[in-house]
Design a protein around this motif. Sequence first.
Motif, PDB file in Angstrom:
ATOM      1  N   ILE A 155       0.838  -1.198   0.000  1.00  0.00           N
ATOM      2  CA  ILE A 155       0.000   0.000   0.000  1.00  0.00           C
ATOM      3  C   ILE A 155       0.874   1.250   0.000  1.00  0.00           C
ATOM      4  CG2 ILE A 155      -1.755   1.306   1.243  1.00  0.00           C
ATOM      5  CD1 ILE A 155      -2.783  -1.282   0.008  1.00  0.00           C
ATOM      6  N   ASP A 156       0.763   2.020  -1.080  1.00  0.00           N
ATOM      7  CA  ASP A 156       1.488   3.283  -1.166  1.00  0.00           C
ATOM      8  C   ASP A 156       0.514   4.390  -1.557  1.00  0.00           C
ATOM      9  OD1 ASP A 156       0.936   2.799  -3.817  1.00  0.00           O
ATOM     10  OD2 ASP A 156       3.001   2.953  -4.519  1.00  0.00           O
ATOM     11  N   GLY A 157       1.042   5.550  -1.907  1.00  0.00           N
ATOM     12  CA  GLY A 157       0.186   6.677  -2.248  1.00  0.00           C
ATOM     13  C   GLY A 157      -0.701   6.407  -3.443  1.00  0.00           C
ATOM     14  N   GLN A 158      -0.173   5.667  -4.429  1.00  0.00           N
ATOM     15  CA  GLN A 158      -0.949   5.385  -5.638  1.00  0.00           C
ATOM     16  C   GLN A 158      -2.163   4.510  -5.323  1.00  0.00           C
ATOM     17  OE1 GLN A 158       0.047   7.221  -7.914  1.00  0.00           O
ATOM     18  NE2 GLN A 158       2.070   6.823  -8.745  1.00  0.00           N
ATOM     19  N   LEU A 159      -1.950   3.443  -4.578  1.00  0.00           N
ATOM     20  CA  LEU A 159      -3.052   2.539  -4.242  1.00  0.00           C
ATOM     21  C   LEU A 159      -4.036   3.199  -3.286  1.00  0.00           C
ATOM     22  CD1 LEU A 159      -0.927   0.498  -5.474  1.00  0.00           C
ATOM     23  CD2 LEU A 159      -1.956  -1.204  -3.961  1.00  0.00           C
ATOM     24  N   THR A 160      -3.515   4.061  -2.405  1.00  0.00           N
ATOM     25  CA  THR A 160      -4.393   4.765  -1.468  1.00  0.00           C
ATOM     26  C   THR A 160      -5.292   5.753  -2.203  1.00  0.00           C
ATOM     27  OG1 THR A 160      -2.784   4.541   0.333  1.00  0.00           O
ATOM     28  CG2 THR A 160      -4.451   6.272   0.555  1.00  0.00           C
ATOM     29  N   THR A 161      -4.715   6.535  -3.116  1.00  0.00           N
ATOM     30  CA  THR A 161      -5.511   7.501  -3.882  1.00  0.00           C
ATOM     31  C   THR A 161      -6.565   6.791  -4.721  1.00  0.00           C
ATOM     32  OG1 THR A 161      -3.666   9.060  -3.984  1.00  0.00           O
ATOM     33  CG2 THR A 161      -5.407   9.330  -5.612  1.00  0.00           C
ATOM     34  N   PHE A 162      -6.200   5.682  -5.349  1.00  0.00           N
ATOM     35  CA  PHE A 162      -7.151   4.917  -6.157  1.00  0.00           C
ATOM     36  C   PHE A 162      -8.332   4.469  -5.296  1.00  0.00           C
ATOM     37  CE2 PHE A 162      -8.807   1.082  -8.158  1.00  0.00           C
ATOM     38  CZ  PHE A 162      -8.899   1.452  -9.489  1.00  0.00           C
ATOM     39  N   ALA A 163      -8.038   3.982  -4.100  1.00  0.00           N
ATOM     40  CA  ALA A 163      -9.095   3.524  -3.196  1.00  0.00           C
ATOM     41  C   ALA A 163      -9.984   4.686  -2.751  1.00  0.00           C
ATOM     42  CB  ALA A 163      -8.482   2.828  -1.988  1.00  0.00           C
ATOM     43  N   GLN A 164      -9.370   5.826  -2.485  1.00  0.00           N
ATOM     44  CA  GLN A 164     -10.143   7.002  -2.096  1.00  0.00           C
ATOM     45  C   GLN A 164     -11.109   7.401  -3.203  1.00  0.00           C
ATOM     46  OE1 GLN A 164      -6.907   9.682  -1.243  1.00  0.00           O
ATOM     47  NE2 GLN A 164      -6.926   9.233   0.960  1.00  0.00           N
ATOM     48  N   GLU A 165     -10.644   7.341  -4.433  1.00  0.00           N
ATOM     49  CA  GLU A 165     -11.499   7.684  -5.574  1.00  0.00           C
ATOM     50  C   GLU A 165     -12.640   6.693  -5.739  1.00  0.00           C
ATOM     51  OE1 GLU A 165      -8.822   7.949  -8.867  1.00  0.00           O
ATOM     52  OE2 GLU A 165      -7.958   9.864  -8.195  1.00  0.00           O
ATOM     53  N   ALA A 166     -12.440   5.487  -5.216  1.00  0.00           N
ATOM     54  CA  ALA A 166     -13.494   4.474  -5.261  1.00  0.00           C
ATOM     55  C   ALA A 166     -14.505   4.660  -4.133  1.00  0.00           C
ATOM     56  CB  ALA A 166     -12.876   3.081  -5.179  1.00  0.00           C
ATOM     57  N   GLY A 167     -14.181   5.552  -3.198  1.00  0.00           N
ATOM     58  CA  GLY A 167     -15.048   5.761  -2.043  1.00  0.00           C
ATOM     59  C   GLY A 167     -14.754   4.826  -0.895  1.00  0.00           C
ATOM     60  N   VAL A 168     -13.583   4.199  -0.938  1.00  0.00           N
ATOM     61  CA  VAL A 168     -13.177   3.230   0.082  1.00  0.00           C
ATOM     62  C   VAL A 168     -12.462   3.935   1.230  1.00  0.00           C
ATOM     63  CG1 VAL A 168     -11.663   1.251   0.534  1.00  0.00           C
ATOM     64  CG2 VAL A 168     -13.013   1.348  -1.580  1.00  0.00           C
ATOM     65  N   THR A 170      -9.707   4.683   3.759  1.00  0.00           N
ATOM     66  CA  THR A 170      -8.260   4.454   3.723  1.00  0.00           C
ATOM     67  C   THR A 170      -7.611   4.800   5.065  1.00  0.00           C
ATOM     68  OG1 THR A 170      -7.906   6.684   2.819  1.00  0.00           O
ATOM     69  CG2 THR A 170      -8.143   4.875   1.237  1.00  0.00           C
ATOM     70  N   ARG A 171      -8.412   4.798   6.121  1.00  0.00           N
ATOM     71  CA  ARG A 171      -7.875   5.173   7.436  1.00  0.00           C
ATOM     72  C   ARG A 171      -6.868   4.155   7.958  1.00  0.00           C
ATOM     73  NH1 ARG A 171     -13.183   5.928  10.901  1.00  0.00           N
ATOM     74  NH2 ARG A 171     -13.717   4.107   9.640  1.00  0.00           N
ATOM     75  N   SER A 172      -7.035   2.891   7.589  1.00  0.00           N
ATOM     76  CA  SER A 172      -6.149   1.834   8.067  1.00  0.00           C
ATOM     77  C   SER A 172      -5.439   1.171   6.898  1.00  0.00           C
ATOM     78  CB  SER A 172      -6.942   0.780   8.848  1.00  0.00           C
ATOM     79  OG  SER A 172      -6.167  -0.384   9.064  1.00  0.00           O
ATOM     80  N   GLU A 173      -4.116   1.262   6.875  1.00  0.00           N
ATOM     81  CA  GLU A 173      -3.339   0.615   5.817  1.00  0.00           C
ATOM     82  C   GLU A 173      -3.542  -0.889   5.844  1.00  0.00           C
ATOM     83  OE1 GLU A 173       1.367   0.030   5.146  1.00  0.00           O
ATOM     84  OE2 GLU A 173       0.711   2.111   5.145  1.00  0.00           O
ATOM     85  N   ARG A 174      -3.661  -1.429   7.046  1.00  0.00           N
ATOM     86  CA  ARG A 174      -3.856  -2.877   7.178  1.00  0.00           C
ATOM     87  C   ARG A 174      -5.172  -3.317   6.550  1.00  0.00           C
ATOM     88  NH1 ARG A 174      -5.935  -5.477  12.320  1.00  0.00           N
ATOM     89  NH2 ARG A 174      -5.966  -7.702  11.883  1.00  0.00           N
ATOM     90  N   PHE A 175      -6.261  -2.600   6.861  1.00  0.00           N
ATOM     91  CA  PHE A 175      -7.553  -2.963   6.284  1.00  0.00           C
ATOM     92  C   PHE A 175      -7.581  -2.720   4.787  1.00  0.00           C
ATOM     93  CE2 PHE A 175      -9.498  -2.272  10.658  1.00  0.00           C
ATOM     94  CZ  PHE A 175      -9.646  -3.636  10.889  1.00  0.00           C
ATOM     95  N   LEU A 176      -6.911  -1.665   4.338  1.00  0.00           N
ATOM     96  CA  LEU A 176      -6.885  -1.374   2.910  1.00  0.00           C
ATOM     97  C   LEU A 176      -6.229  -2.521   2.151  1.00  0.00           C
ATOM     98  CD1 LEU A 176      -7.613   0.588   0.708  1.00  0.00           C
ATOM     99  CD2 LEU A 176      -5.494   1.846   1.161  1.00  0.00           C
ATOM    100  N   GLY A 177      -5.183  -3.084   2.737  1.00  0.00           N
ATOM    101  CA  GLY A 177      -4.544  -4.245   2.125  1.00  0.00           C
ATOM    102  C   GLY A 177      -5.500  -5.418   2.009  1.00  0.00           C
ATOM    103  N   THR A 178      -6.324  -5.641   3.037  1.00  0.00           N
ATOM    104  CA  THR A 178      -7.296  -6.750   2.975  1.00  0.00           C
ATOM    105  C   THR A 178      -8.369  -6.464   1.926  1.00  0.00           C
ATOM    106  OG1 THR A 178      -8.806  -5.893   4.694  1.00  0.00           O
ATOM    107  CG2 THR A 178      -6.926  -7.222   5.424  1.00  0.00           C
ATOM    108  N   PHE A 179      -8.741  -5.198   1.760  1.00  0.00           N
ATOM    109  CA  PHE A 179      -9.729  -4.857   0.724  1.00  0.00           C
ATOM    110  C   PHE A 179      -9.188  -5.209  -0.658  1.00  0.00           C
ATOM    111  CE2 PHE A 179     -11.262  -1.138   3.608  1.00  0.00           C
ATOM    112  CZ  PHE A 179     -11.942  -2.047   4.415  1.00  0.00           C
ATOM    113  N   TYR A 180      -7.933  -4.864  -0.905  1.00  0.00           N
ATOM    114  CA  TYR A 180      -7.329  -5.167  -2.205  1.00  0.00           C
ATOM    115  C   TYR A 180      -7.218  -6.681  -2.417  1.00  0.00           C
ATOM    116  CZ  TYR A 180      -6.075  -0.525  -3.980  1.00  0.00           C
ATOM    117  OH  TYR A 180      -6.123   0.739  -4.512  1.00  0.00           O
TER     118      TYR A 180
END
Length: 213
Positions: A155-168, A170-180
């Motif tokens: 999880i870096d800035g690129q994947l975080t921004t993409f998720a934000q644009e999806a409405g996901v 991004t408060r937790s890097e750990r959870f964001l990884g599980t979403f991906y």
Amino acid sequence: MTRRSEQVDLLVTHIKTVGLEPKHRDAHYSHIGALLTDAGLQGNTNYSTNVVPKALKVQREWPDAATISGFQARLAQNNFGEWIPFRGKKPVIIEAMADALGEMGVETVGDLLHCYTDAERELDLIFQLDPVKGVGPKTINYLAILAGSPDHVAIDGQLTTFAQEAGVSTRSERFLGTFYRSAAKQLGCTAASLDAAVWTYMSTRKRTAARQP
């Protein structure tokens, strides 16, 4: 539907909307010196011009650095920052990662990959690399991808921004990884291939926007 599944569905919908087609990738390294160079230099720099050529230089000119002990021997004989060349603290981080892996008995890329296929061994690796300043969860997961793990997401800035644009969320890097990882499962691809597809899409979009007047 749970809150978690809603987040995953948002991510999957966005992936399909922008037309991403994650493909199987077998782009891992077999040379640990090149792998660590890639992992240590990436971040806040142009990957294709400032990272890849330097990783390939290590692989081409230091064939004996395919092992940790061989890489350490080369580092002991050369000022890595000047040889590579790369200014700043990143060459020091690469040397520190090599030392940390050497201390836990990792010698080859295969040894490193094995650390990520065993839960206890992966915890040992995280604990070993944790004291290295400049190495966090993103780098540790990126090392896994470079070693050939299909199940990790860095999880870096690129994947975080993409998720934000999806409405996901991004408060937790750990959870964001599980979403991906869950999104990759829904899409029938590996987590690492989805990581690569999103990163390439966002990087290309950023470069295109920068060229526009």
